[in-house]
Design a protein around this motif. Sequence first.
Motif, short mmCIF file in Angstrom:
data_model
loop_
_atom_site.label_atom_id
_atom_site.label_comp_id
_atom_site.label_asym_id
_atom_site.label_seq_id
_atom_site.Cartn_x
_atom_site.Cartn_y
_atom_site.Cartn_z
N ILE A 1 0.85 -1.20 0.00
CA ILE A 1 0.00 0.00 0.00
C ILE A 1 0.88 1.25 0.00
CG2 ILE A 1 -1.67 1.34 1.35
CD1 ILE A 1 -2.84 -1.28 2.34
N GLY A 2 1.90 1.26 0.88
CA GLY A 2 2.80 2.41 0.96
C GLY A 2 3.57 2.62 -0.34
N TYR A 3 4.01 1.52 -0.96
CA TYR A 3 4.76 1.61 -2.22
C TYR A 3 3.88 2.25 -3.31
CZ TYR A 3 6.40 0.00 -6.77
OH TYR A 3 6.78 -0.05 -8.08
N GLU B 1 13.08 1.15 -5.61
CA GLU B 1 12.51 2.00 -6.66
C GLU B 1 12.08 3.38 -6.16
OE1 GLU B 1 8.86 2.16 -9.87
OE2 GLU B 1 9.25 0.29 -8.80
N PRO B 2 11.27 3.50 -5.07
CA PRO B 2 10.86 4.84 -4.63
C PRO B 2 12.00 5.72 -4.13
CG PRO B 2 10.07 3.18 -3.10
CD PRO B 2 10.62 2.45 -4.27
N THR B 3 13.02 5.11 -3.49
CA THR B 3 14.14 5.93 -3.02
C THR B 3 14.93 6.48 -4.21
OG1 THR B 3 15.50 3.93 -2.80
CG2 THR B 3 14.36 4.69 -0.83
N VAL B 4 15.12 5.64 -5.22
CA VAL B 4 15.81 6.10 -6.43
C VAL B 4 14.97 7.16 -7.16
CG1 VAL B 4 16.68 5.38 -8.68
CG2 VAL B 4 17.12 3.97 -6.68
N ALA B 5 13.65 7.00 -7.13
CA ALA B 5 12.76 7.99 -7.76
C ALA B 5 12.89 9.35 -7.09
CB ALA B 5 11.32 7.50 -7.70
N ILE B 6 13.03 9.38 -5.76
CA ILE B 6 13.21 10.64 -5.05
C ILE B 6 14.53 11.30 -5.46
CG2 ILE B 6 13.70 11.64 -2.77
CD1 ILE B 6 11.56 9.91 -1.60
N CYS C 1 13.56 4.62 -13.83
CA CYS C 1 12.87 3.81 -14.83
C CYS C 1 13.48 2.41 -14.90
CB CYS C 1 12.94 4.48 -16.20
SG CYS C 1 12.14 6.09 -16.27
N ILE C 2 14.80 2.34 -14.82
CA ILE C 2 15.48 1.05 -14.83
C ILE C 2 15.08 0.23 -13.60
CG2 ILE C 2 17.74 -0.08 -14.66
CD1 ILE C 2 18.84 2.29 -16.30
#
Length: 348
Positions: free
Chosen positions: A92-94, A245-250, A213-214
Amino acid sequence: MDVISNDGRNCIVIVMTLSVVATVCAVTRLKIRWNGQLGLDDYILAFSLILIWLQAVGATLLAVKGGMGLPMATLRPDQIEWLFKMFYAPEIGYTLLIGLLKISILLSYKRIFGHIRLITWYIYILMGLSAGWLVSCLFVIIFQCWPIEKVWNPMMEGGCIDLIAFLWATSISNFVLDWLILSVPLIPIWKLQLSTVKKVFVAGSFALGSIACIASTVRAAVTSTIDPTDMSKSVFLASIWTYIEPTVAIVSACLPFFSKFFTDGARKLGSRTWSRRQYGDGYPDQPGSGSRTITKRTITTVKEEDATAAHMQGGGGNQHELVSYSVRVGARPDGRLRLPSESSQSLV
């Protein structure tokens, strides 16, 4: 005492390290934009930091309480319950985190490239797709089982969706959206009236967004490694990329704002090099300075005139010459001229 597997330890180290890196990048970006420039995208990013650290807590609980990396047959009933709870809550958090980050990035793009009508419409379309992805995925995840408690208590009566098929669908749609979002700034950047160096820095900052994206692409691929009959043993790869993924997105969302540091640094370096070529290695206020001395002679005439002299000689009088003075000038590190304090004296 609960046993932590090697996969569990690796998960904790990786997630905590990346969470710290993401936090540093986000705080740096917010500091850059702090002076009355904060927008909705920045507030969404700040809220995302809270979710990032909640996910880090979830990863730790999955490793410590949920038996990540251990054969499912060896887990106690309470560990199995924690295992499924830490699948459910972090998912849910992801989903919330990734959806909000997409919208935050698109809002940043709109502020930067919003003057281009075609790009603005493209951004609006991607915002709609991202919001739709967020709402639909969040709804399905929350109500994946009926009753909801069956998510972490598989022995209850009820039913659940095919979780693996759902994870495939969300992963594929997610990375398609990521690549579409990455394409937004590429054309406008090369149309900006900037120097080639600055264009390269800015384009490079945006291009590094491909890292996120990767990450989403890899997450989609490793979904196939989950074994439904032994989830605790096989979940490491899929879970770790869910946290990565979310940490890299930030980090990717913050990189374009760091181009200012590179361009300013290059400009200061060029200015300092020019100053040294012109004036030597020092500055006027440093020992051993290579500053030049400019001597300027000024003549100021002061007349002493009385009425008789003025009448008889047509305005003649005695003339007195003031002393000459000199000043030293040179380039300071900031590129401005500096006058030494000893030359700042009254000339009258």
